[in-house]
Design a protein around this motif. Structure first.
Motif, short mmCIF file in Angstrom:
data_model
loop_
_atom_site.label_atom_id
_atom_site.label_comp_id
_atom_site.label_asym_id
_atom_site.label_seq_id
_atom_site.Cartn_x
_atom_site.Cartn_y
_atom_site.Cartn_z
N LEU A 144 0.51 54.27 28.85
CA LEU A 144 1.66 54.99 28.73
C LEU A 144 2.97 54.57 29.73
CD1 LEU A 144 0.52 58.52 27.97
CD2 LEU A 144 1.13 56.78 26.37
N VAL A 145 4.07 54.00 29.33
CA VAL A 145 5.09 53.52 30.35
C VAL A 145 6.22 54.25 30.17
CG1 VAL A 145 6.13 51.51 30.84
CG2 VAL A 145 3.80 51.11 29.83
N ALA A 146 6.94 54.70 31.09
CA ALA A 146 8.34 55.19 31.28
C ALA A 146 9.19 54.13 32.08
CB ALA A 146 8.16 56.39 32.27
N ASP A 147 10.38 53.98 31.32
CA ASP A 147 11.26 52.95 31.33
C ASP A 147 12.55 53.59 31.99
OD1 ASP A 147 12.44 50.63 32.02
OD2 ASP A 147 13.10 50.14 30.06
N HIS A 148 12.73 54.10 33.21
CA HIS A 148 13.95 54.76 33.59
C HIS A 148 15.35 53.81 33.68
CE1 HIS A 148 12.35 58.70 34.67
NE2 HIS A 148 11.28 58.03 34.86
N GLY A 149 16.36 54.46 33.45
CA GLY A 149 17.54 53.62 33.42
C GLY A 149 17.48 52.43 32.68
N ALA A 150 16.97 52.81 31.32
CA ALA A 150 16.41 51.74 29.98
C ALA A 150 17.70 50.87 29.85
CB ALA A 150 15.83 52.58 29.08
N GLY A 151 18.85 51.21 29.77
CA GLY A 151 20.02 50.64 29.35
C GLY A 151 19.91 50.34 27.86
N LYS A 152 20.13 48.96 27.59
CA LYS A 152 19.77 48.37 26.20
C LYS A 152 18.25 48.25 25.98
CE LYS A 152 24.26 46.08 25.92
NZ LYS A 152 25.06 44.98 25.90
N SER A 153 17.39 48.50 26.99
CA SER A 153 16.01 48.54 26.91
C SER A 153 15.30 47.04 26.50
CB SER A 153 15.56 49.40 25.94
OG SER A 153 15.82 50.65 26.09
N TYR A 154 15.99 46.05 27.12
CA TYR A 154 15.68 44.77 27.20
C TYR A 154 13.98 44.78 27.83
CZ TYR A 154 20.46 42.74 27.02
OH TYR A 154 21.60 42.50 26.69
N LEU A 155 13.74 45.27 28.91
CA LEU A 155 12.34 45.39 29.29
C LEU A 155 11.49 46.09 28.60
CD1 LEU A 155 10.47 44.79 31.77
CD2 LEU A 155 11.18 47.01 32.88
N GLY A 156 11.65 47.26 27.92
CA GLY A 156 10.80 48.15 27.12
C GLY A 156 10.50 47.46 25.98
N PHE A 157 11.71 46.84 25.27
CA PHE A 157 11.51 46.04 24.13
C PHE A 157 10.24 45.06 24.21
CE2 PHE A 157 14.98 48.45 22.02
CZ PHE A 157 14.29 48.72 20.86
N ILE A 158 10.56 43.91 25.27
CA ILE A 158 10.00 42.89 25.62
C ILE A 158 8.57 43.06 26.02
CG2 ILE A 158 9.78 40.75 27.01
CD1 ILE A 158 12.77 40.42 26.75
N LEU A 159 8.23 44.30 26.99
CA LEU A 159 6.99 44.61 27.13
C LEU A 159 6.29 45.15 25.95
CD1 LEU A 159 4.73 45.35 29.22
CD2 LEU A 159 5.90 47.68 29.31
N TYR A 160 6.70 45.81 24.81
CA TYR A 160 5.98 46.11 23.75
C TYR A 160 5.81 45.24 22.97
CZ TYR A 160 5.11 49.24 19.83
OH TYR A 160 4.59 49.71 18.66
N ASP A 161 6.99 44.28 22.65
CA ASP A 161 6.59 43.12 22.02
C ASP A 161 5.59 42.04 22.32
OD1 ASP A 161 7.15 41.18 19.58
OD2 ASP A 161 8.49 40.05 21.19
N LEU A 162 5.46 41.75 23.66
CA LEU A 162 4.62 40.87 24.30
C LEU A 162 3.12 41.27 24.72
CD1 LEU A 162 6.73 38.86 26.70
CD2 LEU A 162 6.11 38.28 24.36
N THR A 163 3.11 42.58 24.89
CA THR A 163 1.98 43.30 25.29
C THR A 163 1.11 44.27 24.44
OG1 THR A 163 2.55 42.84 27.63
CG2 THR A 163 0.74 44.39 27.39
N LEU A 164 2.04 45.46 24.13
CA LEU A 164 1.58 46.50 23.49
C LEU A 164 1.32 46.25 22.02
CD1 LEU A 164 3.28 49.71 25.44
CD2 LEU A 164 1.22 48.20 26.05
N ARG A 165 2.26 45.69 21.29
CA ARG A 165 2.34 45.51 20.02
C ARG A 165 1.08 44.95 19.36
NH1 ARG A 165 4.79 41.45 16.42
NH2 ARG A 165 5.39 40.32 18.02
#
Length: 279
Positions: A63-84
């Motif tokens: 479970l990952v919390a991304d604070h100050g996500a903005g456009k969520s570049y980090l969250g989307f790429i983390l999900y795409d490359l690792t969690l998906r």
């Protein structure tokens, strides 16, 4: 030159996601600003993947919390490359701007990233939201401005985070306190010459802020590493703080933190930013 060759895309990475994030144009091109942003996110992803690899596995995690996500570049790429690909884990993006939250929710829905969630809330308030999990494995904050990084740390402590990855930005609170008490400090100690000039006040305040944060994390039971995110030519906000929970609170770190607060006349910040220090 092909997109894959130009970008060195990771195996299975979604080119459509990069286009939706406007990192790539519809023709698959990449401008210099986008390249710089992508490089920062890639580097941070590498550190985060290493942190996640060291954590104990559990059902439904990580479970990952991304604070100050903005456009969520980090969250989307983390999900795409690792969690998906691994079929488990969740990313929770926390952001104050409602239009960015709505945009991210829509994008996650269109891409089928069903384990991504987004909340329109300030980092300082997120720890008390009942619709968030009680615990998180990892807390990230990429360029969360000023005290938002402190709020992300407080969130991580409240949620018993196993690890944190923080890239602070615009550290202004300590500098403001130094500026307010500058005359008294100059009469008290020659050390105050370090922040007598306004430019130095800002720089010393920024450096001191992150030093205090690292000591606080150590005092609260984390092993801390500080490194560069990418080369300074890509970003001036380049300091990466990595914290791994050990559960061993360092009394010496708490003592040094309090000593620094006293030396710089910042004692008023302890109950605000550094609660729960070992006595």
């Amino acid at each position: 030159m092909s997109v894959a060759t130009d970008l060195d895309l990771r195996p299975g990475q979604s080119v459509e996601l990069l286009k939706e994030l406007h990192i790539l144009t519809r023709e698959g091109k990449l401008n210099q600003d986008s390249r710089r942003k992508l490089k920062q996110v890639y580097h941070l992803h590498r550190f985060i993947e290493e942190l996640l690899g060291d954590l104990p596995r559990h059902e439904g995690g990580p479970l990952v919390a991304d604070h100050g996500a903005g456009k969520s570049y980090l969250g989307f790429i983390l999900y795409d490359l690792t969690l998906r690909g691994q079929g488990s884990g969740q990313v929770w993006g926390i952001e104050t701007r409602p239009e960015l939250v709505a945009r991210s929710q829509d994008l996650a829905r269109r891409l089928g990233f069903e384990r991504m969630h987004f909340l329109n809330i300030a980092a300082a308030d997120a720890a008390h939201r009942e619709d968030l999990p009680a615990q998180f494995d990892l807390v990230t904050a990429l360029h969360a401005c000023d005290t938002a990084t402190d709020d992300a740390i407080a969130f991580g402590l409240q949620k018993d985070a196993q690890a944190m990855a923080l890239v602070p930005c615009c550290q202004a609170e300590v500098a403001a306190n130094l500026r307010q008490h500058k005359a008294l400090a100059l009469s008290r100690t020659p050390l105050a010459e370090l922040w007598r000039h306004p430019l130095h006040t800002r720089e010393v305040g920024s450096q001191l802020t992150n030093v205090l944060r690292c000591l606080y994390l150590e005092a609260r039971g984390y092993q801390v590493t500080v490194t560069e995110l990418v080369g300074w030519e890509h970003s001036m906000k380049n300091e990466l703080i990595l914290a791994r929970r050990t559960g061993q609170r360092k009394r010496s770190a708490a003592e040094r933190l309090r000593a620094l607060l006293g030396e710089f006349g910042l004692q008023a910040l302890e109950p605000v930013r550094f609660p729960g220090l070992p006595a």
